[in-house]
Write a protein that holds these residues in place. Structure first.
Motif: not given
Lengths: 417, 417
Positions: A189-194, A196-197, A213-216, A222
């Motif tokens: 439902g949200e992107g990795e930038s959001f 991470a913020e 770690a962020y895995l889009p 994930k």
């Protein structure tokens, strides 16, 4: 104590020209991680003696263990075995046990046993033979400077069999390693930038040994927490504390606190409720059914699917009203609802997911906007629909349709929508 | 002249722990080969500055071109961009064109534009920016010692877009390379040993610059001839001469003289005849339909599929006789025939393939031998059946069922059976 390290060397021209995708390395890395061994590098090289020599000369000093795959077949392009024999200063000798096994395989397959097959039973006298239950090329274990160098065939199921039965137990008895633990949170439902913020302060406060770690990937992001350390119980407790802290912060978008595919998540929810599901897949062309039936035991809850790929089959087989198809087109909310409810009845199921869309240009619905997909989920009392517009190519739009469709059904089943 | 060489460096912890399978490298290698560039090594490393430095220090002297992917996202674990900026002695500066593009993407997605997204528009002042139409992280091209070092995001469709639109044209204008040509023959019915034996004299007589490789995969063995040289037309003619010689020798088992997936081969045959097909897939659970609909334009000849995963749906939906199901079980020649002929009628199709089997232990048919699969192909006049016993795990047995099933239908359509 610290982590035992490994390098994976994959050998094969087909990997360098892109004819084959390397799925072996990922699988091997997972098995190694489970016993605390960290893969630090992976190197892929051609079926050339000089390239194999360079890779071994460079990688052996860098890691505790070298795992190699490829080049062990019975044909002239397979040079790994004679090369390794020479590299480690041995000579080839016939192994009777391997010979018996290879003969048996050929008998079972009713194929003639050839001299080149007999040669597969020749092994270097300076290695430990790793028995290959699934194929004709044995694995080999060499030792140099106290390190293990292991060579296995590149055929995935043969490599897997040797890893499981021969390699992992030997590594466990030779090496004592710190634990490597991963904990994953799947969000949608949200992107990795959001994300991470939202997590910035939590991420900054993580202790030294824990990495986030962020895995889009299509439809989901994930989040993976990784830690290494000596006390596995303590480490696990600490990781799970941070995992929970992150999940609490992200509450709305958390799907599951575990790195499982969405089809397994969906299957677990169905099994818990003792309910069954069916599918009416148009644009996704059987892909969702394929994913769901990849899960062992899915026949407990998956009844089946209808794939009315051509528009008029939606009328002929599923019974969607012909006038409705004409008026609204096959890619519409109305038709998605009819597909879901009529298929629910046809399969006599508890739940049904339908998808209908235009994944790429062309075909019967060429006038419809590319990437438009309608989905519906239904049980006998309720129907929910949703419209998506995907901006990518055919394959990725299919993947998104499948992932988001299964998530939608999971939300419906678990009362989230 | 000789071949221009490349090394692919993929960066990402997810690749080293096995959470993600690297599909990018194969795709990139194919595109490079098309313009005569040979990939000699692939290296995979972690998101760590020291590891990236070592890889660049070692690989730049070895190849003409370095292609890198990964580590360019907006989160803290993405370190590739600042590292490369420092490695090549530049500083980060805002790129207005990239900024505008990133803002537009966020507007389209209705997501808030954050400072960390603005930072994606910062690029080293010592690189050429490679525009990323599909995402927020731009690609970068550096030059060192006359060599190109190119960094792209790891998200596959973003990398593909940058490669196609920015990288390949630049490589073509900078480098003149010998051609690299591949010719493939796909065979089915014999193992690689037998084929190698049959071709031994042809293989030994191949000229120096031409290599023959054997690639076994479920249900088929691919033979690949590879050659490099300056005169592409001459090379192509020579390769095709040997390809034909091999095909003539193997006549019976040759499927196609081209490296295309079986689903495309099947689609071509249907399109040539102006005929359509349907599927009744039980054990393969929608996988064959998925493969067939991966082909662009498949809606011209693929009508649809029924996946009666649970046994009684074979009766309820397809109309297979209930007594027959009871007497012979769902996994039998009789039921395979009924599934094919009844589905042929239901879809009003020209051809139908049915598969019914037991891919792994458990489920409704737990008493049936594991790996037993019955297949049938039918048109309105004829039916052919075949029984298989597959010896592997669930996934591989599914793959075998799909490949062999599609081959069987192709043989039926083209009058080979």
């Amino acid at each position: 104590m610290a982590n035992v390290t490994a390098t994976i060397i994959t050998i094969g021209d087909e990997l360098l020209i892109g004819q084959t995708i390397d799925t072996n390395s990922a699988w091997m890395a997972q098995r190694l991680n489970e016993i605390g061994i960290v893969v630090e590098r992976r190197v892929t090289i051609a079926d050339k003696a000089d390239d194999i020599r360079l890779a071994l000369d460079e990688e052996i000093p860098r890691a505790d263990i070298i795992l190699m795959t490829g080049g062990l077949g019975p044909t002239a392009d397979d040079i790994t075995k004679p090369f390794l024999c020479e590299y480690f200063g041995g000579k080839l000798v016939l192994n009777e046990k391997v010979l018996e096994h290879v003969k048996t395989l050929f008998e079972r397959r009713n194929k003639p046993f050839l001299e080149r097959n007999r040669m597969q039973a020749d092994v270097p006298d300076v290695c430990i033979v790793l028995y290959n239950e699934m194929g004709t090329a044995p694995g080999m274990l060499f030792e140099k400077d106290g390190k293990y160098i292991i060579s296995m065939p590149g055929v995935p199921f043969e490599m897997m069999s040797i890893m499981t039965k021969e390699v992992i137990p030997r590594l466990q008895s030779k090496y004592v390693s710190d634990a490597v633990l991963h904990r994953t949170i799947i969000t949608s439902g949200e992107g990795e930038s959001f994300i991470a913020e939202t997590l910035e302060d939590i991420e900054e406060a993580l202790p030294m040994g824990i990495k986030l770690a962020y895995l889009p990937s299509p439809g989901i992001v994930k989040l993976r927490l990784t830690a290494t350390g000596g006390d596995e119980t303590q480490l696990s407790k600490e990781l799970e504390k941070y995992q929970q802290q992150i999940a609490d912060r992200l509450s709305d978008i958390v799907v599951v606190m575990n790195d499982i595919p969405i089809q397994e998540l969906l299957g677990n929810a169905l099994r818990e409720q003792g309910k069954r599901m069916a599918l009416a897949e148009s644009c996704s062309g059987g892909y969702i059914a394929h994913l769901i039936t990849q899960v062992q035991g899915s026949s407990d809850y998956f009844q089946g699917a209808i794939v009315p790929y051509q528009s008029k089959l939606k009328n002929k087989i599923v019974g969607v009203d012909a006038d409705m198809l004409k008026e609204h087109s096959a890619i519409s909310e109305e038709v998605a609802i009819e597909l879901a409810t009529k298929s629910l009845a046809m399969f006599n199921s508890d739940y049904c997911l339908s998808v209908t869309g235009q994944l790429s240009h062309g075909g019967e619905d060429a006038h419809i906007q590319k990437g438009l997909v309608w989905m519906a989920v239904a049980d006998k009392d309720r129907v929910k629909t949703k419209k998506y517009l995907f901006h990518y190519g055919r394959e990725l739009n299919k993947e998104l349709t499948a992932q988001i469709g299964m998530l939608m059904l999971w939300k419906f089943i678990t009362g989230r929508i």
